[in-house]
Design a protein around this motif. Structure first.
Motif, PDB file in Angstrom:
ATOM      1  N   GLN A 118      15.285   5.412  -3.183  1.00 27.58           N
ATOM      2  CA  GLN A 118      15.875   4.929  -2.101  1.00 27.58           C
ATOM      3  C   GLN A 118      15.151   5.885  -0.901  1.00 27.58           C
ATOM      4  O   GLN A 118      14.622   5.116   0.086  1.00 27.58           O
ATOM      5  N   GLN A 119      15.061   7.152  -1.397  1.00 27.73           N
ATOM      6  CA  GLN A 119      14.811   7.922  -0.179  1.00 27.73           C
ATOM      7  C   GLN A 119      13.188   7.795  -0.125  1.00 27.73           C
ATOM      8  O   GLN A 119      12.590   7.766   1.101  1.00 27.73           O
ATOM      9  N   ARG A 120      12.398   7.662  -0.991  1.00 24.41           N
ATOM     10  CA  ARG A 120      10.847   7.228  -1.050  1.00 24.41           C
ATOM     11  C   ARG A 120      10.673   6.001  -0.258  1.00 24.41           C
ATOM     12  O   ARG A 120       9.560   5.825   0.345  1.00 24.41           O
ATOM     13  N   ILE A 121      11.401   5.310  -0.645  1.00 24.13           N
ATOM     14  CA  ILE A 121      11.232   3.710   0.154  1.00 24.13           C
ATOM     15  C   ILE A 121      11.591   4.062   1.557  1.00 24.13           C
ATOM     16  O   ILE A 121      10.781   3.412   2.360  1.00 24.13           O
ATOM     17  N   ALA A 122      12.648   4.939   1.785  1.00 25.58           N
ATOM     18  CA  ALA A 122      12.701   4.993   3.272  1.00 25.58           C
ATOM     19  C   ALA A 122      11.573   5.551   3.915  1.00 25.58           C
ATOM     20  O   ALA A 122      11.297   5.614   5.092  1.00 25.58           O
ATOM     21  N   GLN A 136       0.867  -1.171   0.053  1.00 27.51           N
ATOM     22  CA  GLN A 136      -0.045  -0.056   0.079  1.00 27.51           C
ATOM     23  C   GLN A 136       1.032   1.317  -0.074  1.00 27.51           C
ATOM     24  O   GLN A 136       0.560   2.159  -0.695  1.00 27.51           O
ATOM     25  N   LEU A 137       1.950   1.318   0.914  1.00 25.91           N
ATOM     26  CA  LEU A 137       2.524   2.413   1.014  1.00 25.91           C
ATOM     27  C   LEU A 137       3.596   2.501  -0.017  1.00 25.91           C
ATOM     28  O   LEU A 137       4.008   3.654  -0.476  1.00 25.91           O
ATOM     29  N   LEU A 138       4.046   1.452  -0.673  1.00 26.10           N
ATOM     30  CA  LEU A 138       5.101   1.471  -1.540  1.00 26.10           C
ATOM     31  C   LEU A 138       4.428   1.994  -3.029  1.00 26.10           C
ATOM     32  O   LEU A 138       4.930   2.835  -3.608  1.00 26.10           O
ATOM     33  N   SER A 139       3.108   1.654  -3.160  1.00 28.78           N
ATOM     34  CA  SER A 139       2.316   2.338  -4.235  1.00 28.78           C
ATOM     35  C   SER A 139       2.189   3.868  -4.078  1.00 28.78           C
ATOM     36  O   SER A 139       1.959   4.551  -4.852  1.00 28.78           O
ATOM     37  N   LEU A 162       6.961   5.174   7.615  1.00 31.20           N
ATOM     38  CA  LEU A 162       5.398   5.324   7.755  1.00 31.20           C
ATOM     39  C   LEU A 162       4.657   4.244   7.934  1.00 31.20           C
ATOM     40  O   LEU A 162       3.729   4.014   8.700  1.00 31.20           O
ATOM     41  N   ALA A 163       5.150   3.012   7.680  1.00 29.27           N
ATOM     42  CA  ALA A 163       4.868   1.394   7.965  1.00 29.27           C
ATOM     43  C   ALA A 163       4.345   1.375   9.357  1.00 29.27           C
ATOM     44  O   ALA A 163       3.535   0.507   9.696  1.00 29.27           O
ATOM     45  N   VAL A 199       4.189   5.714  -2.663  1.00 34.56           N
ATOM     46  CA  VAL A 199       5.102   6.380  -3.191  1.00 34.56           C
ATOM     47  C   VAL A 199       5.934   6.355  -4.477  1.00 34.56           C
ATOM     48  O   VAL A 199       6.679   6.426  -4.926  1.00 34.56           O
ATOM     49  N   GLY A 200       4.645   5.477  -5.181  1.00 38.30           N
ATOM     50  CA  GLY A 200       4.974   5.268  -6.636  1.00 38.30           C
ATOM     51  C   GLY A 200       6.058   4.047  -6.924  1.00 38.30           C
ATOM     52  O   GLY A 200       6.809   4.262  -7.985  1.00 38.30           O
ATOM     53  N   LEU A 201       5.991   3.364  -5.955  1.00 35.01           N
ATOM     54  CA  LEU A 201       7.386   2.360  -6.145  1.00 35.01           C
ATOM     55  C   LEU A 201       6.974   0.900  -6.219  1.00 35.01           C
ATOM     56  O   LEU A 201       7.785  -0.120  -5.674  1.00 35.01           O
ATOM     57  N   ALA A 202       5.631   0.458  -6.095  1.00 36.61           N
ATOM     58  CA  ALA A 202       5.132  -0.619  -6.229  1.00 36.61           C
ATOM     59  C   ALA A 202       5.936  -1.757  -7.024  1.00 36.61           C
ATOM     60  O   ALA A 202       6.318  -2.919  -6.587  1.00 36.61           O
ATOM     61  N   ASP A 203       6.214  -1.223  -8.344  1.00 36.70           N
ATOM     62  CA  ASP A 203       7.116  -2.146  -9.077  1.00 36.70           C
ATOM     63  C   ASP A 203       8.312  -2.427  -8.589  1.00 36.70           C
ATOM     64  O   ASP A 203       9.109  -3.611  -9.078  1.00 36.70           O
ATOM     65  N   LYS A 204       9.102  -1.795  -7.414  1.00 35.12           N
ATOM     66  CA  LYS A 204      10.251  -2.180  -7.225  1.00 35.12           C
ATOM     67  C   LYS A 204      10.349  -2.971  -6.301  1.00 35.12           C
ATOM     68  O   LYS A 204      11.514  -3.568  -5.577  1.00 35.12           O
ATOM     69  N   ALA A 205       9.218  -3.719  -5.517  1.00 35.88           N
ATOM     70  CA  ALA A 205       8.997  -4.279  -4.234  1.00 35.88           C
ATOM     71  C   ALA A 205      10.097  -5.507  -4.329  1.00 35.88           C
ATOM     72  O   ALA A 205      10.711  -5.545  -3.155  1.00 35.88           O
ATOM     73  N   GLU A 206      10.325  -6.274  -5.555  1.00 42.19           N
ATOM     74  CA  GLU A 206      11.414  -7.209  -5.172  1.00 42.19           C
ATOM     75  C   GLU A 206      12.812  -7.098  -5.448  1.00 42.19           C
ATOM     76  O   GLU A 206      13.581  -8.043  -5.557  1.00 42.19           O
ATOM     77  N   GLN A 207      12.958  -5.583  -5.778  1.00 45.82           N
ATOM     78  CA  GLN A 207      14.083  -5.525  -6.100  1.00 45.82           C
ATOM     79  C   GLN A 207      15.042  -5.138  -4.678  1.00 45.82           C
ATOM     80  O   GLN A 207      14.600  -5.070  -3.980  1.00 45.82           O
ATOM     81  N   PHE A 208      16.339  -5.064  -5.154  1.00 47.66           N
ATOM     82  CA  PHE A 208      17.286  -4.608  -3.768  1.00 47.66           C
ATOM     83  C   PHE A 208      17.500  -3.219  -4.117  1.00 47.66           C
ATOM     84  O   PHE A 208      17.541  -2.558  -5.092  1.00 47.66           O
TER      85      PHE A 208
END
Lengths: 214, 282
Positions: B182-186, B159-162, B191-192, B164-173
């Motif tokens: 990276q900062q948006r993931i942080a 939910q949070l990754l989408s 927030l989680a 910040v617009g990064l749901a497609d990166k979920a399985e990446q390192f």
């Protein structure tokens, strides 16, 4: 040289492998509490661990084996040559592994600890989820090269009568008076033993590197 | 990035999003009747003889976005890091919601954990865990600190990754992601844990200007949902246009604090004028 001679040397192989793996496992496990003590917030604990590591690493392995086998073994409690060798080499491995772990821990960026604090992970999770996996990856190449070094070091166990490779070679050379061939063959075995370790370490390292990709 | 539906502070007992928005809409009238979410009393911090924080008094209302600006070495980052005790202050009080810590007494582990539970933090250097996937980065603390199941944690993370617009990166390192990503993931990771307040320590300083923008966009969106935020920044337009309040620090003291437009356009203190002039002249 006859096949019988070859088999005589081969009889030492399992002992060398057992000594190497036994001492390495003991060291890898005991190195953990040792590095924890070395990094402790309590000064006396840190100090004792530091002194312990210095003493263990400062005395030659052969002397440790003499101290344990001829010293403690003869006067305090009886101990078999094999157990004495495992104890001595395991002790040395623990001190060395603690230093390898320490270097690996120091390489972890402080931001990782801070993020773990800010995320309220708790000490156990910080260690097992965040720090240890990254430290493991850093420690792997040094640990592998130490394992190869330790394998060669097990030859000192021949001095207290463990019938490993070097011991068997020595016996055979005295029986046959063909020291050059015998010891060349023994050397071959040591090289053969080191190859899979080096290979495994490389494979594991490149696997982890590909996974983390940094 | 689509800012469609925002589920930000779900499940927070202390403050609903409506409350926060209401407080934000009228900070001057409603804000005064409300209790501040964060209160610092005479907070001080020394390194040896050097005074980094010199008796800071500060109140932050629920839903308020406070930007802290000022020259390097003014103590802005230290102030931020004292709020969640990443660096323990050596004098004064920190109060967040119902938790109050006295800096003079040694803080117990459970007190610290309670305090930190309500505070999310975003670092200048991201500090993502490089050996975990993006999804795992966001889920880990939910499981360990909040005791959520893996499934629930992953759901919330996605939910949070989408968001910040990064749901497609979920399985990446993380190493495969740009600095801005990276900062948006942080931000998603912080927030989680459903914090009451988010601290940002120069979140765009390590990024080039373009990548900084995507992070600022996420922060602006977050501000609009009524999240209480304290942002140490050098981004003057964020301070002026997104934050409600701007505070200028120098030499461990608050030089000036007030509504953002007032402070940025019409500063009263000579030290503030000098700092803003230096920033604008660049």
């Amino acid at each position: 040289m006859s096949t019988a001679d070859l088999f005589a040397i081969l009889r030492g192989l399992p002992w060398t492998v057992a000594l190497t793996l036994g001492a390495f496992l003991a060291g890898a496990v005991l190195g953990v509490p040792l590095v924890a003590a070395r990094q402790s917030r309590i000064l006396p604990v840190r100090f004792v661990a530091m002194i312990f590591i210095q003493i263990v690493r400062g005395i030659p392995p052969i002397l440790w084996l003499f101290i344990i086998f001829f010293g403690l073994g003869m006067s305090v409690f009886p101990i078999s040559p094999f157990n004495a060798a495992i104890a001595g080499l395991g002790l040395i491995a623990a001190a060395n592994m603690a230093e390898i772990y320490r270097g690996a821990l120091a390489s972890i960026h402080f931001g990782q600890w801070e993020a773990s604090l800010a995320l309220n992970l708790g000490r156990w999770s910080t260690l097992t989820d965040v720090v240890a996996p990254q430290a493991f990856r850093v420690a792997l190449p040094s640990a592998a090269s130490y394992l190869i070094g330790l394998m060669k070091e097990t030859a000192v166990a021949s001095t207290i009568g463990v019938s490993e490779l070097a011991f068997q070679g020595n016996q055979l050379s005295q029986l046959t008076f063909r020291g050059l061939e015998v010891f060349a063959l023994v050397g071959m075995f040591y090289i053969l033993l080191s190859l899979p370790v080096a290979w495994l370490s490389r494979v594991a390292d490149s696997y982890l590197q590909a996974k983390v990709a940094r | 990035m689509d800012g469609a539906v925002l589920h930000l502070g779900s499940g927070k007992p202390t403050m609903t999003e409506d409350d926060a928005l209401a407080a934000k809409g009228a900070p001057s009238e409603k804000g005064q009747a409300r209790k501040p979410l964060i209160k610092l009393d005479k907070l001080s911090k020394h390194y040896g003889n050097h005074t980094v924080l010199d008796g800071i008094d500060l109140e932050v209302m629920p839903g308020e976005v406070l930007a802290i600006i000022g020259p390097s070495g003014s103590g802005k980052s230290t102030l931020l890091r004292c709020i969640n005790y990443l660096e323990p202050p050596d004098g004064g009080h920190v109060t967040i919601g119902d938790i109050s810590l006295n800096a003079a007494a040694a803080a117990g582990r459970s007190e610290l954990s309670t305090l930190r539970r309500s505070v999310g933090m975003v670092f200048q250097s991201f500090n993502l865990f490089p050996h975990m996937t993006v999804l795992r980065n966001v889920s880990l603390a939910q499981e360990r600190a909040l005791g959520r199941s893996r499934k629930n944690a992953d759901e919330r993370s996605m939910q949070l990754l989408s968001r910040v617009g990064l749901a497609d990166k979920a399985e990446q390192f993380p190493g495969r992601c740009s600095g801005g990503q990276q900062q948006r993931i942080a931000i998603a990771r912080a927030l989680a844990l459903d914090p009451d307040v988010m601290l940002f320590d120069e979140p765009t300083s390590a990024l080039d200007p373009e990548l900084g923008l995507e992070v600022l966009a996420v922060m602006r969106e977050l501000a609009e949902t009524g999240m209480t935020m304290i942002v140490v920044t050098h981004e003057m337009s964020f301070a002026e246009n997104v934050s409600d309040t701007v505070m200028i620090m120098a030499d461990g003291k608050i030089i000036e604090k007030g509504p953002s437009q007032d402070v940025m356009r019409n500063p009263q203190q000579e030290r503030t004028k000098r700092f803003l002039r230096a920033v604008h002249d660049r």
